[in-house]
Design a protein around this motif. Structure first.
Motif, PDB file in Angstrom:
ATOM      1  N   ASP A  17       0.840  -1.201   0.000  1.00 35.49           N
ATOM      2  CA  ASP A  17       0.000   0.000   0.000  1.00 35.49           C
ATOM      3  C   ASP A  17       0.868   1.242   0.000  1.00 35.49           C
ATOM      4  N   GLY A  18       0.241   2.343  -0.355  1.00 39.26           N
ATOM      5  CA  GLY A  18       0.971   3.602  -0.382  1.00 39.26           C
ATOM      6  C   GLY A  18       1.426   3.946  -1.783  1.00 39.26           C
ATOM      7  N   VAL A  19       2.212   5.001  -1.896  1.00 38.95           N
ATOM      8  CA  VAL A  19       2.645   5.499  -3.201  1.00 38.95           C
ATOM      9  C   VAL A  19       4.163   5.333  -3.300  1.00 38.95           C
ATOM     10  N   LEU A  20       4.593   4.763  -4.404  1.00 38.71           N
ATOM     11  CA  LEU A  20       6.014   4.508  -4.637  1.00 38.71           C
ATOM     12  C   LEU A  20       6.758   5.844  -4.805  1.00 38.71           C
TER      13      LEU A  20
ATOM     14  N   MET B  58       0.597 -13.452  -9.125  1.00 43.93           N
ATOM     15  CA  MET B  58      -0.585 -12.999  -9.864  1.00 43.93           C
ATOM     16  C   MET B  58      -0.985 -11.597  -9.412  1.00 43.93           C
ATOM     17  N   VAL B  59      -1.595 -10.875 -10.338  1.00 40.13           N
ATOM     18  CA  VAL B  59      -2.252  -9.620  -9.993  1.00 40.13           C
ATOM     19  C   VAL B  59      -3.673  -9.730 -10.537  1.00 40.13           C
ATOM     20  N   ALA B  60      -4.652  -9.395  -9.732  1.00 41.40           N
ATOM     21  CA  ALA B  60      -6.047  -9.526 -10.164  1.00 41.40           C
ATOM     22  C   ALA B  60      -6.308  -8.652 -11.388  1.00 41.40           C
ATOM     23  N   PRO B  61      -7.059  -9.166 -12.362  1.00 37.81           N
ATOM     24  CA  PRO B  61      -7.369  -8.342 -13.526  1.00 37.81           C
ATOM     25  C   PRO B  61      -8.250  -7.151 -13.121  1.00 37.81           C
ATOM     26  N   ASP B  62      -7.935  -5.996 -13.684  1.00 38.63           N
ATOM     27  CA  ASP B  62      -8.725  -4.795 -13.423  1.00 38.63           C
ATOM     28  C   ASP B  62      -8.829  -4.006 -14.728  1.00 38.63           C
ATOM     29  N   GLU B  63      -9.206  -2.735 -14.630  1.00 41.60           N
ATOM     30  CA  GLU B  63      -9.392  -1.944 -15.859  1.00 41.60           C
ATOM     31  C   GLU B  63      -8.076  -1.796 -16.629  1.00 41.60           C
ATOM     32  N   THR B  64      -6.968  -1.715 -15.900  1.00 38.65           N
ATOM     33  CA  THR B  64      -5.648  -1.602 -16.544  1.00 38.65           C
ATOM     34  C   THR B  64      -5.387  -2.851 -17.396  1.00 38.65           C
TER      35      THR B  64
ATOM     36  N   GLU C 259      -2.576  -0.710  -3.048  1.00 37.41           N
ATOM     37  CA  GLU C 259      -2.628   0.521  -3.846  1.00 37.41           C
ATOM     38  C   GLU C 259      -1.426   0.637  -4.811  1.00 37.41           C
ATOM     39  N   ALA C 260      -0.227   0.329  -4.332  1.00 40.12           N
ATOM     40  CA  ALA C 260       0.973   0.514  -5.161  1.00 40.12           C
ATOM     41  C   ALA C 260       1.013  -0.500  -6.301  1.00 40.12           C
ATOM     42  N   ILE C 261       0.383  -1.650  -6.112  1.00 39.49           N
ATOM     43  CA  ILE C 261       0.345  -2.664  -7.170  1.00 39.49           C
ATOM     44  C   ILE C 261      -0.685  -2.252  -8.219  1.00 39.49           C
ATOM     45  N   ARG C 262      -1.850  -1.818  -7.732  1.00 37.84           N
ATOM     46  CA  ARG C 262      -2.894  -1.394  -8.666  1.00 37.84           C
ATOM     47  C   ARG C 262      -2.434  -0.209  -9.512  1.00 37.84           C
ATOM     48  N   ALA C 263      -1.521   0.589  -8.956  1.00 38.46           N
ATOM     49  CA  ALA C 263      -1.033   1.762  -9.698  1.00 38.46           C
ATOM     50  C   ALA C 263      -0.020   1.383 -10.784  1.00 38.46           C
TER      51      ALA C 263
END
Lengths: 203, 471
Positions: free
Chosen positions: B175-178, B236-242, B210-214
């Motif tokens: 979480d957080g911002v890189l 794995m990273v869950a599929p999202d809009e990206t 948050e940092a992964i989703r970004a």
């Protein structure tokens, strides 16, 4: 695949953690289209000098370990690449069993598919077996897969765990493909169902 | 059972179980099988000997990447006889078994883990395998993707399934911002530094937070790629809009009505609230700094501001012996600043970091600067299409003007089995994934880092802190 039932042989001590697959067989030796002949390059960087002469300190260059059939090592043995050349090289050298506190998943899988038995035992037991192995030719270990025990030179028996399916395959020298093909109707059925649900996967 | 909250891994696993055998081993259906020249010859030979066919031709694709040259010599044939034999063997095998193949001189050729997502061959929800441990890369798509050995390659060719026991679930939350100067590579190195190279053994890691989703898809691929260096079976990273935006329009992506159905299914894949994870790890993105490895295992990693550890401080005898060996092999002095380590070679490429985003990051540092006189710096795009895109953006010019080599697609200096390798004692800053002894060539000394950090090292001539460069 050669069946694995009971093995009595010399165990070589390799008291290292994180023995990676590049150490076991470096990438430059993977340029082969055969499964055999890799043993001469097993542990190449640890075993040989640059001029090709043997490093006398390395365990597999010493008697009686040149004929070792069992390898004792520490944590995370076989980490790194998925190259099956790693167990092929061990097997080609004559190693049929590796004992360590834990193994990298793919190496563990690859080994048992080639008639090599990977045995997970707690660190303190590996340390004891390492001491046994250091006794050299006087210290042959026995690995009995049917009974799931390692027998120390003292006669003490150490039980180990193994997957029932893997045990069955190893004991009988069975390859997976023939067995899986007995389930071909289930695969057909799955494909038919999946094709209806997710046709894009079959485009 | 059906109503129990499930993880992303559970959902994909459940959708692919053909049958469960007595001891819990599953026969798992494989949607996509990627084949390359190094780990497949013995598998095809096995099929031939047993008189078997490839079961699913549409689910299989072959390409050469590991042992090929990445310079112009590839156009005139492969010099090394063993490499040539492996490539010719693959070409013979794909012709005999009718397997779809991307030839060496096709513009789509490239590293198997770059071209899969790029061509839309790797899709969310799929099971994907390849005889290569870095198959974990494709998990970035929200797929279950893992490396297999050659016996399993043969098994998949013949049956389109693997025999496997379910993995345990692990979640790594960032979480957080890189902070500026940090990338997905720094996240993955920081994770491995924290949990160790066996930290994920027996588990599939889902990266969340948050940092992964970004992260963009290239970043997610970098992250999932190195899951294997954390010992995990897959990442794995869950599929999202990206993810969905990335997949749309790719050559092998579903189209029309199939696209709508696919997207609907993909949106149902993220882990349910309350799903059980056997292991949880969390990091704060703000605390991540540019990372570089100093030793010969990916877990031996430090912030670039760090110093070489002293083996005398080791926690036990095995570790002390290990550290002593590493310090010696790497030619280091305990207490030495990492930024004082002079590099001979810089390698920007590999399935970890050779996508267009990685090349852009390197070019941003290289622009208007010069590679240090004593450094050989290679930039090796991950595929012919990445190369073409980079050239369309003028990145090749920036890199060439700065003194970098601009090469053809392939695995190159990641693994020391093609002409690109280190010579004994050479030190490299490399964007690849393994710093094992001899990995980039016998006696070579590897420091893993991000593309921007590698480019910074090329300019300075020693390991360097990218934060000291203004774009």
């Amino acid at each position: 695949m050669k069946a694995f039932t009971t093995l009595t042989g010399v165990a070589a001590p390799l008291p290292m953690a994180n023995v990676d697959t590049d150490k076991i067989i470096a990438a430059r030796f993977l340029k082969t289209i055969a499964r055999t002949g890799l043993g001469k390059n097993l542990f190449h960087a640890m075993r040989f000098n640059e001029d090709g002469s043997e490093k006398p300190d390395f365990v597999l260059n010493q008697e009686p370990y040149r004929k070792a059939e069992i390898l004792i090592a520490f944590e995370n043995f076989g980490c790194g690449s998925s190259r099956e050349h790693a167990p092929w090289a061990l097997l080609d050298f004559g190693i049929r069993c590796v004992i360590a506190p834990d193994f990298a998943d793919i190496f563990h899988n690859n080994s048992s598919k080639n008639g090599i038995l990977p045995i997970r035992l707690p660190r303190e037991i590996c340390e004891k077996l390492m001491e046994d192995a250091k006794m050299g030719g006087n210290a042959r270990l026995t690995v009995d897969l049917e009974r799931q025990v390692v027998v120390r030179p003292s006669g003490e028996e150490i039980p180990f765990e193994v997957d029932a399916f893997r045990k069955h395959c190893l004991l009988n020298g069975l390859d997976d493909i023939g067995q899986t093909l007995q389930h071909a109707p289930s695969i057909d059925e799955y494909e038919a169902k999946r094709r209806a649900e997710a046709p894009w996967l079959f485009a | 059972m059906a109503n129990q909250p499930r993880t992303l891994f559970d959902k994909i696993w459940d959708a692919h179980v053909v049958e469960t055998l007595q001891d819990g081993t599953a026969l798992l259906y494989i949607d996509r099988h990627l084949v390359h020249e190094v780990t497949s010859p013995q598998a095809f030979e096995g099929l031939r000997v047993a008189g078997r066919q490839v079961r699913s031709l549409h689910g299989t694709i072959a390409v050469v990447d590991h042992n090929i040259a990445t310079d112009a010599s590839r156009r005139t044939g492969i010099e090394d006889p063993e490499s040539r034999l492996q490539v010719e063997t693959l070409e013979k095998n794909v012709a005999e078994f009718n397997v779809p193949y991307i030839p060496l001189l096709d513009e789509r050729q490239g590293i198997v883990h770059v071209i899969g997502p790029e061509l839309g061959l790797s899709l969310p929800g799929m099971t994907i395998v390849c005889g290569d441990s870095h198959t974990s890369t494709h998990g970035a798509m929200g797929a279950l993707a893992f490396g297999i050995g050659t016996s399993e390659v043969e098994h998949v060719l013949a049956t389109q399934t693997v025999l496997q026991k379910p993995a345990k679930n692990m979640r790594v939350t960032v979480d957080g911002v890189l902070p500026p100067g940090c990338t997905a590579k720094d996240i993955t190195l920081a994770i491995i530094g924290k949990i160790g190279t066996a930290g994920g053994t027996g588990h599939v890691i889902e990266y969340a937070g948050e940092a992964i989703r970004a992260l963009d898809m290239a970043g997610r691929m970098t992250l999932c790629n190195m899951s294997i260096e954390a010992g995990a079976r897959a990442g794995m990273v869950a599929p999202d809009e990206t993810t969905i935006a990335y997949v749309e329009g790719r050559p092998h992506a579903p189209k029309g009505e199939a696209w709508e159905r696919a997207v609907a299914w993909w949106r149902s894949l993220p882990s349910d609230a309350g799903a059980h994870f056997d292991k949880e790890v969390s990091l704060r993105a703000e605390e991540i700094t540019p990372q570089v490895t100093w030793g010969t295992s990916p877990e031996d990693v430090l912030p670039i501001t760090g110093v070489v550890p002293n083996p005398a401080d080791a926690r036990d005898e095995t570790r002390r012996a290990q550290l002593t060996r590493m310090v010696e092999y790497m030619g280091l002095i305990p207490g030495q600043k990492l930024t004082d380590l002079k590099v001979d070679v810089v390698f920007i490429g590999s399935c970890t970091n050779s996508r267009i985003e990685d090349i852009r990051a390197a070019a941003a540092i290289a622009r208007g600067r010069q590679v240090a006189a004593h450094v050989r710096a290679l930039v090796v795009p991950g595929s012919g299409l990445v190369k073409k895109q980079a050239e369309a953006e003028g990145l090749d010019r920036i890199l060439l003007d700065a003194g970098f080599e601009w090469r053809e697609a392939g695995c190159s200096m990641c693994l020391g089995m093609n002409p690109d390798k280190l010579t004994p004692g050479q030190r490299s800053a490399s964007t690849s994934n393994r710093n094992f002894e001899g990995r980039q060539g016998p006696g070579g000394r590897t420091h893993l880092c991000s593309p921007a950090m590698a480019a910074a090292a090329a300019i300075k001539g020693h390991l360097a802190d990218v934060r000291e460069f203004s774009a």
